[in-house]
Design an enzyme around this catalytic site. Structure first.
Site, PDB file in Angstrom:
ATOM      1  N   CYS A 102       0.857  -1.182   0.000  1.00 43.55           N
ATOM      2  CA  CYS A 102       0.000   0.000   0.000  1.00 43.55           C
ATOM      3  C   CYS A 102       0.895   1.234   0.000  1.00 43.55           C
ATOM      4  CB  CYS A 102      -0.912  -0.023   1.221  1.00 43.55           C
ATOM      5  SG  CYS A 102      -2.202   1.223   1.204  1.00 43.55           S
TER       6      CYS A 102
ATOM      7  N   CYS B 156      -8.387   6.441  -7.640  1.00 41.84           N
ATOM      8  CA  CYS B 156      -7.603   6.857  -6.477  1.00 41.84           C
ATOM      9  C   CYS B 156      -7.380   8.363  -6.491  1.00 41.84           C
ATOM     10  CB  CYS B 156      -6.262   6.136  -6.466  1.00 41.84           C
ATOM     11  SG  CYS B 156      -5.275   6.491  -4.992  1.00 41.84           S
TER      12      CYS B 156
END
Length: 430
Positions: free
Chosen positions: A159, A353
């Site tokens: 991540c 995103c």
């Protein structure tokens, strides 16, 4: 009546419970097991760590929302899944039996894999609201006594977006405090290049992020393996393409936030047929486990192979919209099984995103998230920062209202051509 249990009430699990109630109506029982009573909006944690948000602004008390939706809630958490018995043992000794189980636990944070690493030792974290709150006094101490800063992600991390976000948010906060000129900053990452993100880049994320770092005087080290952390010092091996150590770095710091590698949580690890060696849940294209067909999984806990070989291990991220697509597919497939039919919903794994930089940011759309892609787009600007703030308020509103996808969100996604599910193909013989 079927009993569907959701294990974990993060982004995926909470929405999953809401969608299950919408899909199954009042006839079937839905239970949620979670460690703690709150939902926390993890994307806000970088803001929490510099004092731009507090706990109350980014958390939701789940008990009244679940009660309103007639969803049973067990906030004591799970001790162990007994998959062959179709039951979950809770931490207080109770057990919850199920007909269908959806695992959405998120990860366990593997700080212990590197000596001196993590918020219990010498580095900060923004992976959990408690960690972000703990990082705020360390930020205040940095402002009072400026010194070198190291931000990034260690080997095995998957991540990377929050690491970039926090580097730029911290840089903006230091400028606001008028001490940026006394804080050298270095970004240390296991990625093979800046902007890889565990996805081999999206659009020109490499060029955009490198440019943003140069403009803000942030240096970087890629292919980095963190060997150990000591008080005020990070020991890093920069790895060459052939696996040898290209250069060893001893990096001093007054403040460091490094994202850890993930692994599956203890309650589900080491169950033969359910997880891979790292403890992530094995799933087919329907989000269904091959060994235990009544078990589904969504989110960070799902096993996804890395994009390819890299000098330092790099995982694949599971982004918010990608997780929502897993959720919708899982709900529809469980509903079909309850109706006596076979699963047929396949998530798209499309990714949207918004990476906030404190006063600007980068947005990207990857359809699907893993290449090759039909859409591979990235853009930057001040609008991303404003969009991230708007999305935070909107998403927390959804969580507090108990709604998974209001009609206007569904309509907007349709207009943009961003789907959660792949088109169902029917065999002519059927």
């Amino acid at each position: 009546m079927a009993h569907v249990v959701v294990l974990g009430a993060g982004l995926g699990g909470t929405i999953l419970a809401y969608e299950l109630r919408d899909a199954l109506g009042s006839v079937h029982q839905i239970s949620v097991i979670n460690k703690g009573p709150e939902y926390s909006f993890v994307p806000s944690n970088p803001w929490v760590a510099v004092g731009w948000r507090d706990r109350g602004a980014v958390t939701v008390d789940l008990a009244p929302v679940f009660a309103k939706r007639r969803i049973d809630f067990h906030p004591q958490g799970a001790k162990r899944l007994h998959a062959t018995e179709k039951r979950v043992e809770l931490t207080d000794g109770q057990s919850i039996s199920y007909d269908y189980l959806a695992i959405s636990t998120g990860p366990e944070l593997a700080f212990d894999e590197i000596p001196g690493f993590g918020p219990e030792h010498f580095t900060q974290s923004v992976c959990h609201i408690d960690h972000a709150l703990q990082a705020k006094p360390a930020f205040d101490a940095l402002v009072a006594n400026p010194g070198p800063v190291i931000i990034g992600a260690v080997q095995g991390a998957s991540c990377f977006g929050p690491a970039y976000e926090f580097a730029f948010i911290l840089e903006k906060a230091l400028r606001d405090a008028k001490v940026r000129d006394r804080v050298p900053m270095t970004f240390v990452t296991s990625e093979p290049y800046v902007g890889h993100l565990g996805l081999d880049g999206v659009g020109d994320t490499k060029g955009m992020l490198e440019s943003a770092m140069r403009n803000r005087h942030i240096k970087w080290i890629c292919n980095a393996k963190v060997d150990k952390v000591e008080d005020g010092k990070l020991s890093v091996s920069e790895i060459a393409e052939d696996g040898s150590v290209k250069q060893a770095h001893e990096l001093p710091f007054a403040y460091s936030m490094m994202l850890p590698a993930f692994r599956g949580v203890a309650a589900v690890r080491d169950i033969e047929g359910l997880t891979n060696p790292r403890g992530f849940i094995l799933a087919d294209k329907y989000q269904r486990n091959p060994a235990f067909p009544e078990i589904f999984s969504v989110g960070v806990c799902v096993a996804i192979p890395p994009m390819g070989k890299t000098p330092v291990p790099v995982g694949v991220p599971k982004t918010g919209f990608m997780i929502e697509s897993m959720v919708t597919a899982t709900v529809q497939n469980i509903a079909r099984l309850i109706a006596g039919e076979e699963p047929n919903s396949v998530p798209t794994w499309n990714a949207i995103c918004l990476a906030d930089f404190g006063d600007s940011g980068i947005a990207f759309v990857a359809q699907p998230q893993l290449p090759p892609r039909n859409v591979n787009w990235a853009s930057e600007g001040k609008w991303v920062h404003l969009a991230k703030i708007g999305f935070e308020k909107y998403f927390l509103g959804k969580m507090r209202s108990g709604k998974s996808e209001p009609f206007y969100e569904h309509l907007a996604l349709q207009v943009l051509g961003i789907d959660k599910l792949k088109a169902v193909k029917t065999d002519p013989a059927e």
